[in-house]
Design a protein around this motif. Structure first.
Motif, mmCIF file in Angstrom:
data_model
loop_
_atom_site.group_PDB
_atom_site.id
_atom_site.type_symbol
_atom_site.label_atom_id
_atom_site.label_comp_id
_atom_site.label_asym_id
_atom_site.label_seq_id
_atom_site.Cartn_x
_atom_site.Cartn_y
_atom_site.Cartn_z
ATOM 1 N N PHE A 81 4.477 3.152 -5.868
ATOM 2 C CA PHE A 81 4.487 2.180 -4.776
ATOM 3 C C PHE A 81 4.595 0.774 -5.359
ATOM 4 O O PHE A 81 3.781 0.386 -6.205
ATOM 5 C CB PHE A 81 3.206 2.322 -3.947
ATOM 6 C CG PHE A 81 3.014 1.267 -2.898
ATOM 7 C CD1 PHE A 81 3.924 1.115 -1.863
ATOM 8 C CD2 PHE A 81 1.911 0.429 -2.936
ATOM 9 C CE1 PHE A 81 3.745 0.139 -0.889
ATOM 10 C CE2 PHE A 81 1.717 -0.545 -1.969
ATOM 11 C CZ PHE A 81 2.640 -0.692 -0.945
ATOM 12 N N GLN A 82 5.600 0.047 -4.943
ATOM 13 C CA GLN A 82 5.824 -1.338 -5.380
ATOM 14 C C GLN A 82 5.834 -1.459 -6.906
ATOM 15 O O GLN A 82 5.336 -2.434 -7.473
ATOM 16 C CB GLN A 82 4.757 -2.265 -4.781
ATOM 17 C CG GLN A 82 4.843 -2.394 -3.271
ATOM 18 C CD GLN A 82 3.820 -3.362 -2.703
ATOM 19 O OE1 GLN A 82 2.826 -3.710 -3.351
ATOM 20 N NE2 GLN A 82 4.048 -3.813 -1.477
ATOM 21 N N ALA B 244 -0.960 1.051 1.164
ATOM 22 C CA ALA B 244 0.354 1.658 0.959
ATOM 23 C C ALA B 244 0.741 2.553 2.123
ATOM 24 O O ALA B 244 1.872 2.510 2.613
ATOM 25 C CB ALA B 244 0.354 2.460 -0.344
ATOM 26 N N THR C 118 4.129 -0.953 4.527
ATOM 27 C CA THR C 118 4.953 -2.112 4.197
ATOM 28 C C THR C 118 6.425 -1.703 4.237
ATOM 29 O O THR C 118 6.755 -0.541 4.469
ATOM 30 C CB THR C 118 4.615 -2.660 2.796
ATOM 31 O OG1 THR C 118 5.146 -1.769 1.802
ATOM 32 C CG2 THR C 118 3.112 -2.807 2.601
ATOM 33 N N LYS D 262 8.180 -1.451 1.722
ATOM 34 C CA LYS D 262 8.423 -0.662 0.520
ATOM 35 C C LYS D 262 8.013 0.791 0.760
ATOM 36 O O LYS D 262 6.932 1.057 1.290
ATOM 37 C CB LYS D 262 7.633 -1.224 -0.665
ATOM 38 C CG LYS D 262 8.062 -2.616 -1.098
ATOM 39 C CD LYS D 262 9.444 -2.590 -1.730
ATOM 40 C CE LYS D 262 9.816 -3.960 -2.280
ATOM 41 N NZ LYS D 262 11.162 -3.948 -2.904
ATOM 42 N N PRO D 263 8.848 1.751 0.372
ATOM 43 C CA PRO D 263 8.487 3.156 0.566
ATOM 44 C C PRO D 263 7.390 3.589 -0.403
ATOM 45 O O PRO D 263 7.147 2.947 -1.427
ATOM 46 C CB PRO D 263 9.795 3.895 0.271
ATOM 47 C CG PRO D 263 10.507 3.004 -0.698
ATOM 48 C CD PRO D 263 10.166 1.597 -0.279
ATOM 49 N N ARG E 1 6.544 6.784 -2.714
ATOM 50 C CA ARG E 1 7.126 7.994 -3.294
ATOM 51 C C ARG E 1 5.987 8.867 -3.812
ATOM 52 O O ARG E 1 5.177 8.423 -4.635
ATOM 53 C CB ARG E 1 8.088 7.630 -4.424
ATOM 54 C CG ARG E 1 8.856 8.809 -5.002
ATOM 55 C CD ARG E 1 9.837 8.325 -6.073
ATOM 56 N NE ARG E 1 10.585 9.421 -6.650
ATOM 57 C CZ ARG E 1 11.711 9.919 -6.156
ATOM 58 N NH1 ARG E 1 12.218 9.403 -5.053
ATOM 59 N NH2 ARG E 1 12.333 10.915 -6.751
ATOM 60 N N GLU F 64 9.088 6.422 4.119
ATOM 61 C CA GLU F 64 9.699 5.108 4.279
ATOM 62 C C GLU F 64 9.253 4.464 5.577
ATOM 63 O O GLU F 64 8.833 5.144 6.522
ATOM 64 C CB GLU F 64 11.222 5.239 4.254
ATOM 65 C CG GLU F 64 11.765 5.804 2.959
ATOM 66 C CD GLU F 64 13.280 5.814 2.927
ATOM 67 O OE1 GLU F 64 13.855 4.812 2.468
ATOM 68 O OE2 GLU F 64 13.863 6.809 3.363
#
Length: 411
Positions: free
Chosen positions: A183-184, A234, A265, A267-268, A270, A367
């Motif tokens: 994440f990020q 997240a 956010t 940002k996905p 994973r 996502e």
């Protein structure tokens, strides 16, 4: 705690207020389909807006047989006692007035301390920690956690889950967590309860009604990344849980858990595939099941404990002896789940730990704007399991009876 209880009160007041909604009389036709039905949970949406409450459904052309339909958020729930394959039955549902039932005859709930406890006919069934549970003295404080179900009891009063085992203090009854994520640009780990990694934090809870069919709750959790310069959420996670008690003469009951995970956010998140594959929905069994032969394991594919890791299964069941009584808990996975059927990780070192998820098979990405929804039914039972019965329960869950609702025309 005040914020959470205030939210709980406001939710209950808003959905169980005095507005009666669209009163009327409806015909409800239930079709068994290709399976014999027995003690089957049936749910259906109601046309128009019907107030939450308990209503009587009378079998058409029968004066004596009435079942209770419990309405919550415009969805009716009832228990279909029996219907042979290929047959149908029609009920008359009057939503003009709710009916009174014995408060102790169904599923009730009680908020006390950091948890809410659900009972069936006065018997304790399960509890959910909406605030952090006290940590035993021998366990490090960092393992404190909320947002999980424990204890879980059979109808006969046998506890089948455990939390805060000294050798596995990060395993909490029935809980959800991911072990390896990205994440990020960071790799927070939400599994091991590390203060400088990721943690799952319980946020709010809202309770549904009590009644002869079910009770339940909606809980919201946050996956917080503490490895960032400033903590950042997240993932958001929502649990919708329904506890069904089928009556005091049954040696089993069900509870359903629907999990919705969404990126917090742009940002996905994973969630990474890995060899051992634990992560997703998890069960920690009773401490008397510790040992290579203390806990038994059964699956839809007929796999043994040694064979099952990484295999795809539709249902699984854990059981064994606890204080001289045989009891167990099973998980049934819904076929609409992503990549169904998913796979299994089960501890091979004698620990009663089971994890069901996609990670032995592939990584997944959550996502923004595309939530991941998974649905499970748990069965809790006294005695030894019957694989044919478990298959029937899975069929009931995966392919429920058909329901047609029509406004009754006055003649």
């Amino acid at each position: 705690m005040i914020k959470k209880l205030l939210f709980l009160f406001l939710f209950f007041f808003s959905v169980h207020g005095l507005a009666r909604g669209d009163a009327g009389t409806w015909t409800v036709t239930v079709t068994a389909g290709e399976f014999d039905r027995q003690n089957t949970v049936v749910t259906f949406l109601l046309p128009g807006r019907v107030a939450d409450g308990i209503y009587g459904m009378k079998m058409k052309d029968s004066r004596n047989h009435t079942v209770y339909a419990q309405v919550d958020d415009n969805r009716a729930h009832f228990i279909l006692e029996e219907l042979p394959a290929g047959e149908s039955v029609t009920y008359i549902l009057d939503t003009g007035a709710t009916v009174e039932t014995d408060a102790m005859a169904g599923v009730t709930r009680e908020v006390a301390g950091p948890s809410v406890t659900f009972r069936g006919e006065g018997r304790e069934l399960l509890s959910y920690f909406y605030e952090e549970s006290p940590v035993p003295g021998e366990i490090a404080p960092r393992f404190r956690r909320a947002g999980y179900i424990h204890p879980v009891y059979t109808p006969g009063g046998v506890r089948v889950t455990q939390h805060f085992n000294p050798s596995r203090p990060h395993q909490y009854g029935i809980w959800s967590a991911w072990s390896k994520t990205e994440f990020q640009g960071r790799m927070p780990e939400f599994w091991g309860a590390h203060e400088d990694g990721g943690r799952v934090v319980a946020d709010t809870i809202a309770l549904s009604g009590e009644g002869p069919v079910f009770s339940g709750f909606r809980a919201k959790h946050r996956y917080v990344d503490f490895s960032a310069p400033e903590p950042v959420t997240a993932l958001n996670e929502q649990w919708d849980t329904f506890v069904y008690f089928l009556g005091g003469d049954k040696d089993y009951y069900f509870f359903d858990l629907h999990i919705t995970e969404s990126a917090n956010t742009a940002k996905p998140v994973r969630i990474l595939q890995h060899k051992y594959g634990y992560g997703g929905i998890n069960i920690r069994g009773h401490e008397e099941w510790i040992g290579e032969r203390a806990m038994n394991f059964m699956t839809s594919g007929g796999y043994s404990r040694e064979e099952v890791v990484g295999e795809r299964i539709r249902w699984s069941y854990l059981w064994g002896d606890i204080q001289g009584k045989t009891a167990g808990i099973g998980l049934l996975a819904h076929p609409q789940n992503d990549n169904h059927p998913l796979s299994v990780f089960i501890n091979q070192e004698g620990e009663p730990f089971f994890s069901y998820g996609p990670l032995p098979l592939k990584s997944i990405i959550i996502e923004a704007g595309t939530p991941r929804i998974t649905k499970y039914r748990f069965v809790v039972q006294d005695g030894k399991p019957d694989p044919q019965q478990l298959e029937q329960w899975w069929n009931d869950y995966a392919y429920p009876p058909g329901v047609t609702v029509r406004k009754k025309q006055n003649k």
